[in-house]
Design a protein around this motif. Structure first.
Motif, mmCIF file in Angstrom:
data_model
loop_
_atom_site.group_PDB
_atom_site.id
_atom_site.type_symbol
_atom_site.label_atom_id
_atom_site.label_comp_id
_atom_site.label_asym_id
_atom_site.label_seq_id
_atom_site.Cartn_x
_atom_site.Cartn_y
_atom_site.Cartn_z
ATOM 1 N N ARG A 29 19.120 34.089 47.443
ATOM 2 C CA ARG A 29 20.180 33.343 47.848
ATOM 3 C C ARG A 29 18.875 32.026 48.479
ATOM 4 N NH1 ARG A 29 23.635 29.967 49.230
ATOM 5 N NH2 ARG A 29 24.760 30.088 50.453
ATOM 6 N N VAL A 30 18.093 32.411 48.675
ATOM 7 C CA VAL A 30 16.949 31.171 49.106
ATOM 8 C C VAL A 30 17.206 29.742 48.067
ATOM 9 C CG1 VAL A 30 14.965 30.693 50.449
ATOM 10 C CG2 VAL A 30 16.418 32.271 51.292
ATOM 11 N N GLU A 31 16.730 30.401 47.731
ATOM 12 C CA GLU A 31 15.932 29.629 45.991
ATOM 13 C C GLU A 31 17.795 28.549 46.007
ATOM 14 O OE1 GLU A 31 14.913 31.381 42.817
ATOM 15 O OE2 GLU A 31 13.102 31.551 42.926
ATOM 16 N N GLU A 32 18.471 29.287 46.245
ATOM 17 C CA GLU A 32 19.985 28.596 46.007
ATOM 18 C C GLU A 32 20.871 27.911 46.855
ATOM 19 O OE1 GLU A 32 24.465 30.750 46.494
ATOM 20 O OE2 GLU A 32 23.542 31.332 44.943
ATOM 21 N N VAL A 33 20.516 28.179 48.207
ATOM 22 C CA VAL A 33 19.798 27.120 49.632
ATOM 23 C C VAL A 33 19.945 25.552 49.119
ATOM 24 C CG1 VAL A 33 20.054 26.229 52.155
ATOM 25 C CG2 VAL A 33 21.008 28.913 51.136
ATOM 26 N N ALA A 44 16.658 10.497 52.155
ATOM 27 C CA ALA A 44 16.787 10.418 52.949
ATOM 28 C C ALA A 44 18.246 11.736 53.014
ATOM 29 C CB ALA A 44 17.171 9.559 54.313
ATOM 30 N N ARG A 45 18.534 12.909 53.668
ATOM 31 C CA ARG A 45 18.956 13.873 53.671
ATOM 32 C C ARG A 45 20.162 14.119 55.516
ATOM 33 N NH1 ARG A 45 18.462 19.026 54.722
ATOM 34 N NH2 ARG A 45 17.322 19.791 55.773
ATOM 35 N N LYS A 46 21.207 14.939 54.673
ATOM 36 C CA LYS A 46 21.823 15.001 56.617
ATOM 37 C C LYS A 46 21.444 15.630 56.797
ATOM 38 C CE LYS A 46 25.749 17.454 54.751
ATOM 39 N NZ LYS A 46 27.569 17.456 54.904
ATOM 40 N N VAL A 47 20.996 16.426 57.889
ATOM 41 C CA VAL A 47 20.790 18.144 58.418
ATOM 42 C C VAL A 47 21.583 18.741 57.779
ATOM 43 C CG1 VAL A 47 19.826 19.126 60.563
ATOM 44 C CG2 VAL A 47 18.874 15.854 60.505
ATOM 45 N N SER A 48 21.097 19.854 57.568
ATOM 46 C CA SER A 48 21.731 21.696 56.866
ATOM 47 C C SER A 48 21.359 22.598 57.336
ATOM 48 C CB SER A 48 22.264 21.005 55.481
ATOM 49 O OG SER A 48 23.051 19.985 54.821
ATOM 50 N N SER A 49 22.203 23.278 57.519
ATOM 51 C CA SER A 49 21.220 24.519 58.170
ATOM 52 C C SER A 49 22.429 25.634 57.184
ATOM 53 C CB SER A 49 21.515 25.544 59.482
ATOM 54 O OG SER A 49 22.462 25.142 59.744
ATOM 55 N N GLU A 50 21.598 26.632 56.994
ATOM 56 C CA GLU A 50 22.382 27.436 56.285
ATOM 57 C C GLU A 50 22.003 28.697 56.477
ATOM 58 O OE1 GLU A 50 25.465 29.290 53.345
ATOM 59 O OE2 GLU A 50 24.755 27.148 53.396
ATOM 60 N N LYS A 51 22.369 30.276 56.484
ATOM 61 C CA LYS A 51 22.248 31.573 56.779
ATOM 62 C C LYS A 51 21.558 32.418 56.170
ATOM 63 C CE LYS A 51 24.127 31.731 61.849
ATOM 64 N NZ LYS A 51 24.621 30.315 62.682
ATOM 65 N N VAL A 52 21.046 33.258 55.523
ATOM 66 C CA VAL A 52 20.602 33.755 55.017
ATOM 67 C C VAL A 52 20.373 35.510 55.581
ATOM 68 C CG1 VAL A 52 18.990 34.381 53.481
ATOM 69 C CG2 VAL A 52 19.653 32.207 53.578
ATOM 70 N N PHE A 53 20.812 36.243 54.846
ATOM 71 C CA PHE A 53 20.541 37.617 55.525
ATOM 72 C C PHE A 53 19.656 38.754 55.156
ATOM 73 C CE2 PHE A 53 25.298 35.716 56.480
ATOM 74 C CZ PHE A 53 24.964 36.029 57.904
ATOM 75 N N PHE A 54 18.763 39.511 55.330
ATOM 76 C CA PHE A 54 18.254 40.112 55.018
ATOM 77 C C PHE A 54 17.939 41.123 55.392
ATOM 78 C CE2 PHE A 54 13.622 41.083 54.285
ATOM 79 C CZ PHE A 54 13.615 41.625 52.593
ATOM 80 N N THR A 55 17.671 42.874 55.834
ATOM 81 C CA THR A 55 17.444 43.855 55.654
ATOM 82 C C THR A 55 18.388 43.404 57.529
ATOM 83 O OG1 THR A 55 14.946 42.762 56.734
ATOM 84 C CG2 THR A 55 15.278 44.289 54.892
ATOM 85 N N HIS A 56 19.167 43.314 57.586
ATOM 86 C CA HIS A 56 19.423 43.531 58.882
ATOM 87 C C HIS A 56 19.348 42.183 59.803
ATOM 88 C CE1 HIS A 56 22.192 46.995 57.841
ATOM 89 N NE2 HIS A 56 19.923 47.875 56.688
ATOM 90 N N GLN A 57 18.843 41.259 59.281
ATOM 91 C CA GLN A 57 17.979 39.893 60.393
ATOM 92 C C GLN A 57 18.384 39.092 59.419
ATOM 93 O OE1 GLN A 57 16.162 40.316 62.794
ATOM 94 N NE2 GLN A 57 15.896 42.343 62.537
ATOM 95 N N ILE A 58 19.275 37.639 60.420
ATOM 96 C CA ILE A 58 19.873 36.031 60.320
ATOM 97 C C ILE A 58 18.333 35.104 59.891
ATOM 98 C CG2 ILE A 58 21.095 35.016 60.644
ATOM 99 C CD1 ILE A 58 23.093 36.827 62.221
ATOM 100 N N PHE A 59 18.401 34.744 58.811
ATOM 101 C CA PHE A 59 17.612 33.408 58.899
ATOM 102 C C PHE A 59 18.039 32.603 58.601
ATOM 103 C CE2 PHE A 59 15.589 37.644 57.749
ATOM 104 C CZ PHE A 59 13.895 37.812 58.782
ATOM 105 N N THR A 60 17.271 31.239 59.150
ATOM 106 C CA THR A 60 18.946 30.210 59.361
ATOM 107 C C THR A 60 17.896 29.128 58.278
ATOM 108 O OG1 THR A 60 19.356 30.639 61.163
ATOM 109 C CG2 THR A 60 20.011 28.505 60.496
ATOM 110 N N CYS A 61 17.980 28.610 57.854
ATOM 111 C CA CYS A 61 17.320 27.924 56.753
ATOM 112 C C CYS A 61 17.554 26.530 57.120
ATOM 113 C CB CYS A 61 17.510 27.327 55.829
ATOM 114 S SG CYS A 61 17.201 29.707 54.683
ATOM 115 N N VAL A 62 16.864 25.276 57.678
ATOM 116 C CA VAL A 62 16.863 23.852 58.405
ATOM 117 C C VAL A 62 16.124 23.124 57.923
ATOM 118 C CG1 VAL A 62 17.154 22.152 60.261
ATOM 119 C CG2 VAL A 62 17.631 25.427 60.509
#
Length: 62
Positions: A29-33, A44-62
């Motif tokens: 999922r991280v690779e896909e994001v 330059a790119r616009k600021v994006s964020s995506e939530k990725v879930f792992f072992t009942h934790q939420i990680f945010t890719c920014v």
């Protein structure tokens, strides 16, 4: 004919259905994001964020 020689038209993607463990699904999922964001070069790119879930934790890719 010109469209056939365009490297962009020859995109080949593989969907991996063998990601069995939770860790493999997280990494996939991280690779896909990151691939979706197309983070190549110094453009330059616009600021994006995506939530990725792992072992009942939420990680945010920014």
């Amino acid at each position: 004919m010109a469209a056939d020689s365009d490297p962009e038209s020859e995109v080949f993607e593989i969907t991996d259905f063998t990601t069995a463990s939770e860790w493999e699904r997280f990494v996939s999922r991280v690779e896909e994001v990151l691939n979706d964001w197309k983070l190549t070069g110094n453009t330059a790119r616009k600021v994006s964020s995506e939530k990725v879930f792992f072992t009942h934790q939420i990680f945010t890719c920014v």
